[in-house]
Design a protein around this motif. Structure first.
Motif, PDB file in Angstrom:
ATOM      1  N   GLU A 276      20.128  -8.957  16.286  1.00  0.00           N
ATOM      2  CA  GLU A 276      19.368  -9.365  15.105  1.00  0.00           C
ATOM      3  C   GLU A 276      19.601  -8.429  13.930  1.00  0.00           C
ATOM      4  O   GLU A 276      19.105  -8.661  12.838  1.00  0.00           O
ATOM      5  CB  GLU A 276      17.865  -9.404  15.424  1.00  0.00           C
ATOM      6  CG  GLU A 276      17.511 -10.508  16.395  1.00  0.00           C
ATOM      7  CD  GLU A 276      16.044 -10.540  16.712  1.00  0.00           C
ATOM      8  OE1 GLU A 276      15.266 -10.063  15.876  1.00  0.00           O
ATOM      9  OE2 GLU A 276      15.693 -11.027  17.797  1.00  0.00           O
ATOM     10  N   VAL A 277      20.313  -7.317  14.179  1.00  0.00           N
ATOM     11  CA  VAL A 277      20.555  -6.365  13.100  1.00  0.00           C
ATOM     12  C   VAL A 277      21.888  -6.695  12.444  1.00  0.00           C
ATOM     13  O   VAL A 277      22.895  -6.890  13.113  1.00  0.00           O
ATOM     14  CB  VAL A 277      20.560  -4.929  13.653  1.00  0.00           C
ATOM     15  CG1 VAL A 277      20.875  -3.935  12.554  1.00  0.00           C
ATOM     16  CG2 VAL A 277      19.208  -4.612  14.273  1.00  0.00           C
ATOM     17  N   ALA A 278      21.868  -6.792  11.139  1.00  0.00           N
ATOM     18  CA  ALA A 278      23.085  -7.175  10.404  1.00  0.00           C
ATOM     19  C   ALA A 278      24.172  -6.143  10.600  1.00  0.00           C
ATOM     20  O   ALA A 278      23.898  -4.972  10.712  1.00  0.00           O
ATOM     21  CB  ALA A 278      22.775  -7.318   8.931  1.00  0.00           C
TER      22      ALA A 278
ATOM     23  N   VAL B 169       8.154   6.284   9.933  1.00  0.00           N
ATOM     24  CA  VAL B 169       7.776   5.165  10.810  1.00  0.00           C
ATOM     25  C   VAL B 169       8.757   4.014  10.616  1.00  0.00           C
ATOM     26  O   VAL B 169       9.249   3.419  11.581  1.00  0.00           O
ATOM     27  CB  VAL B 169       6.329   4.689  10.508  1.00  0.00           C
ATOM     28  CG1 VAL B 169       6.036   3.374  11.251  1.00  0.00           C
ATOM     29  CG2 VAL B 169       5.315   5.761  10.907  1.00  0.00           C
ATOM     30  N   ALA B 170       9.075   3.720   9.343  1.00  0.00           N
ATOM     31  CA  ALA B 170       9.980   2.606   9.038  1.00  0.00           C
ATOM     32  C   ALA B 170      11.373   2.864   9.615  1.00  0.00           C
ATOM     33  O   ALA B 170      12.005   1.955  10.164  1.00  0.00           O
ATOM     34  CB  ALA B 170      10.055   2.397   7.528  1.00  0.00           C
ATOM     35  N   VAL B 171      11.852   4.113   9.500  1.00  0.00           N
ATOM     36  CA  VAL B 171      13.183   4.452  10.020  1.00  0.00           C
ATOM     37  C   VAL B 171      13.193   4.317  11.543  1.00  0.00           C
ATOM     38  O   VAL B 171      14.098   3.705  12.130  1.00  0.00           O
ATOM     39  CB  VAL B 171      13.594   5.884   9.597  1.00  0.00           C
ATOM     40  CG1 VAL B 171      14.892   6.300  10.292  1.00  0.00           C
ATOM     41  CG2 VAL B 171      13.755   5.973   8.080  1.00  0.00           C
ATOM     42  N   LEU B 172      12.161   4.864  12.192  1.00  0.00           N
ATOM     43  CA  LEU B 172      12.110   4.798  13.653  1.00  0.00           C
ATOM     44  C   LEU B 172      12.052   3.347  14.124  1.00  0.00           C
ATOM     45  O   LEU B 172      12.694   2.970  15.111  1.00  0.00           O
ATOM     46  CB  LEU B 172      10.902   5.600  14.173  1.00  0.00           C
ATOM     47  CG  LEU B 172      10.785   5.701  15.697  1.00  0.00           C
ATOM     48  CD1 LEU B 172      12.036   6.316  16.305  1.00  0.00           C
ATOM     49  CD2 LEU B 172       9.554   6.528  16.078  1.00  0.00           C
ATOM     50  N   ALA B 173      11.296   2.515  13.397  1.00  0.00           N
ATOM     51  CA  ALA B 173      11.206   1.088  13.758  1.00  0.00           C
ATOM     52  C   ALA B 173      12.589   0.441  13.676  1.00  0.00           C
ATOM     53  O   ALA B 173      12.977  -0.335  14.560  1.00  0.00           O
ATOM     54  CB  ALA B 173      10.215   0.378  12.835  1.00  0.00           C
ATOM     55  N   SER B 174      13.345   0.779  12.631  1.00  0.00           N
ATOM     56  CA  SER B 174      14.699   0.217  12.490  1.00  0.00           C
ATOM     57  C   SER B 174      15.606   0.678  13.622  1.00  0.00           C
ATOM     58  O   SER B 174      16.417  -0.096  14.138  1.00  0.00           O
ATOM     59  CB  SER B 174      15.320   0.653  11.155  1.00  0.00           C
ATOM     60  OG  SER B 174      14.894  -0.189  10.128  1.00  0.00           O
TER      61      SER B 174
ATOM     62  N   LEU C 160      12.720  -0.237   8.256  1.00  0.00           N
ATOM     63  CA  LEU C 160      12.126  -1.572   8.272  1.00  0.00           C
ATOM     64  C   LEU C 160      11.247  -1.728   7.030  1.00  0.00           C
ATOM     65  O   LEU C 160      10.566  -0.790   6.616  1.00  0.00           O
ATOM     66  CB  LEU C 160      11.277  -1.722   9.542  1.00  0.00           C
ATOM     67  CG  LEU C 160      11.093  -3.131  10.090  1.00  0.00           C
ATOM     68  CD1 LEU C 160      12.418  -3.717  10.566  1.00  0.00           C
ATOM     69  CD2 LEU C 160      10.098  -3.100  11.245  1.00  0.00           C
ATOM     70  N   ASP C 161      11.269  -2.915   6.436  1.00  0.00           N
ATOM     71  CA  ASP C 161      10.545  -3.151   5.178  1.00  0.00           C
ATOM     72  C   ASP C 161       9.050  -3.326   5.466  1.00  0.00           C
ATOM     73  O   ASP C 161       8.567  -4.433   5.688  1.00  0.00           O
ATOM     74  CB  ASP C 161      11.113  -4.391   4.492  1.00  0.00           C
ATOM     75  CG  ASP C 161      10.492  -4.611   3.116  1.00  0.00           C
ATOM     76  OD1 ASP C 161       9.705  -3.737   2.676  1.00  0.00           O
ATOM     77  OD2 ASP C 161      10.789  -5.639   2.502  1.00  0.00           O
ATOM     78  N   ILE C 162       8.335  -2.202   5.491  1.00  0.00           N
ATOM     79  CA  ILE C 162       6.883  -2.262   5.735  1.00  0.00           C
ATOM     80  C   ILE C 162       6.130  -1.681   4.544  1.00  0.00           C
ATOM     81  O   ILE C 162       4.949  -1.338   4.651  1.00  0.00           O
ATOM     82  CB  ILE C 162       6.488  -1.508   7.033  1.00  0.00           C
ATOM     83  CG1 ILE C 162       7.006  -0.064   7.006  1.00  0.00           C
ATOM     84  CG2 ILE C 162       6.986  -2.253   8.268  1.00  0.00           C
ATOM     85  CD1 ILE C 162       6.483   0.801   8.158  1.00  0.00           C
ATOM     86  N   GLY C 163       6.820  -1.523   3.425  1.00  0.00           N
ATOM     87  CA  GLY C 163       6.163  -0.988   2.235  1.00  0.00           C
ATOM     88  C   GLY C 163       5.850   0.495   2.341  1.00  0.00           C
ATOM     89  O   GLY C 163       4.941   0.996   1.673  1.00  0.00           O
TER      90      GLY C 163
END
Lengths: 110, 230
Positions: B228-230, B213-218, B201-204
């Motif tokens: 909602e996921v492409a 964290v970003a991977v787990l969120a995705s 997820l694009d959280i910078g």
């Protein structure tokens, strides 16, 4: 789920092992919910004839009533459907404080 | 419920196979539909197929009356290709979030039990591990080695099997090259575009734990809001 983090009991596994061990048991399942119900459709509670139980159908609000109905189901051998909701105070002693409504199917394991 | 039906359902659950218990609410009859069964002639065929995908239990109204479907799908599994720094942070986070986690990396210097305590760890090639522990639609796969020799096979396998999440680490440039390789290997454009890249997820996120964290969120988003996921 990894064993170390599994906080939710395996209700269907417990139901099988209780029955195999000769304990008469009933399985309660949330079959419908309306509004902000605490546990989703498909949640299970297993109950034995002595009133021991594992699992959850409401996060604690109506388990007591489900357990006493389940003991009847174990005795009669006939499944039943229970409905709980905050609006049904005249019909039921217990309700859901969250304001939702749930239907619970209770069946004997035979 | 018949004990034999309950035992059969539990057997499917124990081996990561999806199954649906159909309970006729009027007559009280029950039957078990296994994922591998041919249920195309079943009066509830469409509903069963939909429920196997969504994993949600529920009531179905039909002309013949109401039936309740108890849908049992395997717990979500996260397969991580690459025993790198991001993985070290991602393993405990994913375990806390309830995922069954497997780490695969043929580089024995990376895949050591010291670096990865308390998780299923395979210091082997993904090609070999996935033979004995195949992916399924209830798996998420994230490839984070940066090495096409290690990452490409499991990514392609995850797309083929229909894992609910497929993510690959790498810059846009790296991913562009990956897309070229996959197209040459005959993988369809829709499948290729389903890869989450740049990963997460694009959280910078910048540090490895933040990327975890970003991977787990995705992964959670792909599990809970698949539309909602492409």
């Amino acid at each position: 789920m990894s064993d170390t983090t599994q906080a939710v009991p395996d209700v269907l596994g417990i139901a099988e092992s209780w029955t195999l061990a000769g304990r008469k048991a009933a399985l309660a399942t949330v079959i419908e919910t309306w509004g902000s119900a605490p546990r989703p459709v498909g949640s299970h509670l297993v109950i034995d004839a002595e009133g021991n139980f594992e699992g959850s159908v409401s996060g604690g609000c109506v388990e007591g009533a489900v357990v006493s109905e389940a003991i009847d189901v174990i005795t009669t051998g006939k499944p039943t459907t229970l409905e709980f909701g905050v609006a049904d105070e005249t019909a039921w002693r217990v309700g859901l404080s969250c304001g939702g409504r749930i239907r619970v199917y209770v069946e004997p394991i035979v | 419920m018949d004990l034999s039906l309950l035992s059969a359902l539990n057997e499917e659950r124990a081996t990561r196979r999806a199954a649906i218990l159909v309970s006729d609410m009027a007559g009280g009859g029950q039957r078990l539909i296994r994922w591998a069964d041919d249920f195309t002639d079943d009066p509830l065929a469409d509903e069963l197929a939909r429920r196997f995908r969504s994993g949600t239990s529920g009531m179905v109204e039909r002309d013949g009356g109401a039936a309740f479907l108890t849908v049992s799908v395997p717990p979500p599994r996260l397969v991580l290709i690459g025993a790198v720094h991001i993985t070290q942070a991602l393993v405990p986070m994913a375990q806390i979030a309830g995922f069954n986690v497997t780490v695969i990396d043929p580089r024995t210097a990376f895949a050591t039990p010291d670096r990865f305590p308390g998780v299923a760890l395979h210091a082997e090639w993904p090609e070999d591990v996935l033979k004995t522990e195949p992916l399924d639609p209830y798996c998420a796969l994230a490839a984070v080695t940066h090495d096409p020799k290690i990452d490409d096979f499991p990514l392609q396998e995850a797309l083929r099997v229909g894992c609910f999440y497929v993510g690959a680490l790498g810059s846009r440039k790296t991913h562009a090259k990956r897309m070229e390789r996959f197209a040459e290997a005959g993988i369809g454009a829709a499948d290729i575009s389903a890869i989450d890249a740049p990963i997460g997820l694009d959280i910078g996120a910048s540090s490895p734990p933040e990327i975890a964290v970003a991977v787990l969120a995705s992964v959670v988003k792909a599990l809970r809001r698949p539309m909602e996921v492409a």
